[in-house]
Design a protein around this motif. Structure first.
Motif, PDB file in Angstrom:
ATOM      1  N   VAL A 209      79.303  39.004  69.680  1.00  0.00           N
ATOM      2  CA  VAL A 209      79.678  38.129  68.241  1.00  0.00           C
ATOM      3  C   VAL A 209      79.482  39.013  67.246  1.00  0.00           C
ATOM      4  O   VAL A 209      79.608  39.582  66.776  1.00  0.00           O
ATOM      5  N   ALA A 210      77.742  39.332  67.223  1.00  0.00           N
ATOM      6  CA  ALA A 210      77.465  40.267  66.102  1.00  0.00           C
ATOM      7  C   ALA A 210      78.078  41.816  66.435  1.00  0.00           C
ATOM      8  O   ALA A 210      78.173  42.482  65.486  1.00  0.00           O
ATOM      9  N   SER A 211      78.546  42.042  67.134  1.00  0.00           N
ATOM     10  CA  SER A 211      78.450  43.559  68.162  1.00  0.00           C
ATOM     11  C   SER A 211      80.379  43.796  67.561  1.00  0.00           C
ATOM     12  O   SER A 211      80.706  44.441  66.138  1.00  0.00           O
ATOM     13  N   ALA A 212      80.999  42.572  67.750  1.00  0.00           N
ATOM     14  CA  ALA A 212      82.749  42.581  66.945  1.00  0.00           C
ATOM     15  C   ALA A 212      82.611  42.011  65.737  1.00  0.00           C
ATOM     16  O   ALA A 212      83.216  42.460  65.005  1.00  0.00           O
ATOM     17  N   THR A 213      81.366  41.272  64.521  1.00  0.00           N
ATOM     18  CA  THR A 213      81.564  41.327  63.199  1.00  0.00           C
ATOM     19  C   THR A 213      80.598  42.351  62.615  1.00  0.00           C
ATOM     20  O   THR A 213      80.788  42.321  61.639  1.00  0.00           O
ATOM     21  N   GLY A 214      80.129  42.855  63.199  1.00  0.00           N
ATOM     22  CA  GLY A 214      78.994  44.097  62.960  1.00  0.00           C
ATOM     23  C   GLY A 214      77.465  43.010  61.544  1.00  0.00           C
ATOM     24  O   GLY A 214      77.254  44.136  60.723  1.00  0.00           O
ATOM     25  N   THR A 215      77.948  41.709  61.832  1.00  0.00           N
ATOM     26  CA  THR A 215      76.619  41.495  61.436  1.00  0.00           C
ATOM     27  C   THR A 215      75.991  41.002  62.120  1.00  0.00           C
ATOM     28  O   THR A 215      75.793  40.191  63.769  1.00  0.00           O
ATOM     29  N   GLU A 216      73.936  40.665  61.962  1.00  0.00           N
ATOM     30  CA  GLU A 216      73.250  40.424  62.277  1.00  0.00           C
ATOM     31  C   GLU A 216      72.737  39.238  62.546  1.00  0.00           C
ATOM     32  O   GLU A 216      73.137  38.133  61.394  1.00  0.00           O
ATOM     33  N   LEU A 217      72.347  38.662  63.164  1.00  0.00           N
ATOM     34  CA  LEU A 217      72.366  37.204  63.608  1.00  0.00           C
ATOM     35  C   LEU A 217      70.880  37.555  64.917  1.00  0.00           C
ATOM     36  O   LEU A 217      69.916  37.849  65.411  1.00  0.00           O
ATOM     37  N   PRO A 271      91.944  42.963  83.506  1.00  0.00           N
ATOM     38  CA  PRO A 271      90.882  42.186  83.492  1.00  0.00           C
ATOM     39  C   PRO A 271      91.258  41.673  81.849  1.00  0.00           C
ATOM     40  O   PRO A 271      91.806  41.018  81.085  1.00  0.00           O
ATOM     41  N   PHE A 272      90.641  40.109  82.111  1.00  0.00           N
ATOM     42  CA  PHE A 272      90.329  39.385  81.070  1.00  0.00           C
ATOM     43  C   PHE A 272      90.418  39.992  79.527  1.00  0.00           C
ATOM     44  O   PHE A 272      89.329  40.989  80.194  1.00  0.00           O
ATOM     45  N   LEU A 273      90.676  39.541  78.288  1.00  0.00           N
ATOM     46  CA  LEU A 273      89.979  40.726  77.325  1.00  0.00           C
ATOM     47  C   LEU A 273      88.532  40.409  77.465  1.00  0.00           C
ATOM     48  O   LEU A 273      87.703  38.750  77.645  1.00  0.00           O
ATOM     49  N   THR A 274      88.326  41.089  76.548  1.00  0.00           N
ATOM     50  CA  THR A 274      86.462  40.922  76.795  1.00  0.00           C
ATOM     51  C   THR A 274      85.883  40.003  75.624  1.00  0.00           C
ATOM     52  O   THR A 274      86.572  39.580  75.001  1.00  0.00           O
ATOM     53  N   VAL A 275      84.486  39.438  75.934  1.00  0.00           N
ATOM     54  CA  VAL A 275      84.145  38.696  75.333  1.00  0.00           C
ATOM     55  C   VAL A 275      84.484  38.998  74.120  1.00  0.00           C
ATOM     56  O   VAL A 275      84.573  38.446  72.430  1.00  0.00           O
ATOM     57  N   GLU A 276      83.875  40.175  73.785  1.00  0.00           N
ATOM     58  CA  GLU A 276      83.801  41.144  72.193  1.00  0.00           C
ATOM     59  C   GLU A 276      85.210  41.604  71.874  1.00  0.00           C
ATOM     60  O   GLU A 276      85.421  40.668  70.553  1.00  0.00           O
ATOM     61  N   GLU A 277      85.972  41.401  73.074  1.00  0.00           N
ATOM     62  CA  GLU A 277      87.489  41.525  72.066  1.00  0.00           C
ATOM     63  C   GLU A 277      88.054  39.975  71.156  1.00  0.00           C
ATOM     64  O   GLU A 277      88.520  39.424  70.895  1.00  0.00           O
ATOM     65  N   SER A 278      87.535  39.113  72.958  1.00  0.00           N
ATOM     66  CA  SER A 278      88.407  37.291  72.286  1.00  0.00           C
ATOM     67  C   SER A 278      87.328  37.145  71.299  1.00  0.00           C
ATOM     68  O   SER A 278      88.321  36.289  70.203  1.00  0.00           O
ATOM     69  N   VAL A 279      86.008  37.714  70.724  1.00  0.00           N
ATOM     70  CA  VAL A 279      86.007  37.013  69.442  1.00  0.00           C
ATOM     71  C   VAL A 279      86.378  37.506  68.352  1.00  0.00           C
ATOM     72  O   VAL A 279      86.751  36.818  67.149  1.00  0.00           O
ATOM     73  N   GLN A 280      87.012  38.863  68.296  1.00  0.00           N
ATOM     74  CA  GLN A 280      87.440  39.240  67.124  1.00  0.00           C
ATOM     75  C   GLN A 280      88.949  39.092  67.143  1.00  0.00           C
ATOM     76  O   GLN A 280      89.251  38.800  65.838  1.00  0.00           O
TER      77      GLN A 280
END
Length: 285
Positions: A209-217, A271-280
């Motif tokens: 989620v942090a990688s997909a959004t550029g947000t520090e969590l 493959p399925f979309l990665t979790v990072e791609e899916s979050v986006q």
């Protein structure tokens, strides 16, 4: 060949229909809805609709008449699935359905999770019917974690009750595309598929989620009550709903979703979309 998709007005069913029409002529596709009102949108999209309820055997038999292949989306009413699903299987057998793709639960036949019991019952009933089948044993919808993700992005704190449990989080639409391919008859699917993305923990989900959004969590591993209270305080969520969201994370914590997936690329064609791609994608909706 004719194909019918049950639960066609839900998120999984509607996504499966859209994928199916890219694989087979649309005039071969039927959608099952509970009422004419719910069927209206499907008709507008050009789908042939049949009306039936999982609770009504007679209506199901009428709906399945002339259907060759069935994408059987499991009922949403936990606790009511056994009789509802038996109605569907009985109607399918009586009307000569030749194949069922059923949306099940990881390791349904051996899992100790309370969520598995109704799916195990359904799998056994399908086997007993003698109808050719694929059990699509789906892992956890990423959509289940949307309240957690949105609240984390709002507060900077990713507060969960999943401990070190692992899941194969996948978008519902991705799972539906696999289901559409299974029921299309265009591809060779096995009797059982363990379905999901590669396993990860909530800590790893937070990193995605942090990688997909550029947000520090900041990741906080909490108990269910604390995670629920955090949602109530920061997302304005009613206690009953917050308890359900946080409580579902304990299912991941239990380890019942830590099931390695089958070779999804072999059956989906990618493959399925990665979790990072899916979050986006999830946050763009």
């Amino acid at each position: 060949m004719t194909i019918l998709v049950t639960g066609a007005t839900g998120g999984y069913g509607s996504a499966a229909l859209e994928e199916l029409k890219t694989l087979v002529p649309q005039d071969e596709i039927f959608a099952l809805a509970r009422s004419e009102e719910k069927a209206a949108t499907l008709r507008e999209k050009g789908f042939q609709v049949r009306i039936a309820s999982y609770d009504d055997s007679e209506s199901l038999e009428q709906a399945f008449t002339g259907v060759d292949r069935l994408l059987f989306v499991s009922g949403s009413e936990v606790g009511s699935r056994k009789p509802q699903h038996q109605h569907i299987i009985d109607a399918a057998k009586k009307t000569g359905v030749s194949y069922i793709a059923y949306t099940s639960f990881n390791k349904a036949d051996t899992s100790t999770s309370p969520l598995a019991a109704e799916h195990a019952y359904t799998e056994a009933a399908i086997i007993e019917s003698g109808i050719s089948h694929t059990f699509l044993r789906n892992n956890w919808y990423l959509e289940n974690e949307l309240p957690l993700i949105q609240t984390a992005l709002k507060t900077g704190k990713f507060v969960h009750a999943g401990g070190e449990g692992k899941a194969g989080w996948t978008l519902r639409s991705e799972l539906a595309k696999l289901g559409a391919r299974a029921v299309s008859g265009k591809f060779d699917f096995p009797a059982v598929l363990e379905v999901g993305n590669p396993l990860m923990t909530y800590q790893q989900l937070a990193a995605a989620v942090a990688s997909a959004t550029g947000t520090e969590l900041e990741v906080v591993d909490a108990d269910v009550a604390t995670a629920s209270q955090f949602l109530q305080d920061n997302a304005g969520m009613p206690q009953k709903v917050a308890d359900m969201v946080a409580g579902s994370q304990s299912i991941v914590k239990s380890g019942s979703l830590a099931v390695e997936p089958s070779d999804i690329e072999k059956y989906l064609g990618r493959p399925f979309l990665t979790v990072e791609e899916s979050v986006q994608q999830l946050l763009e909706k």
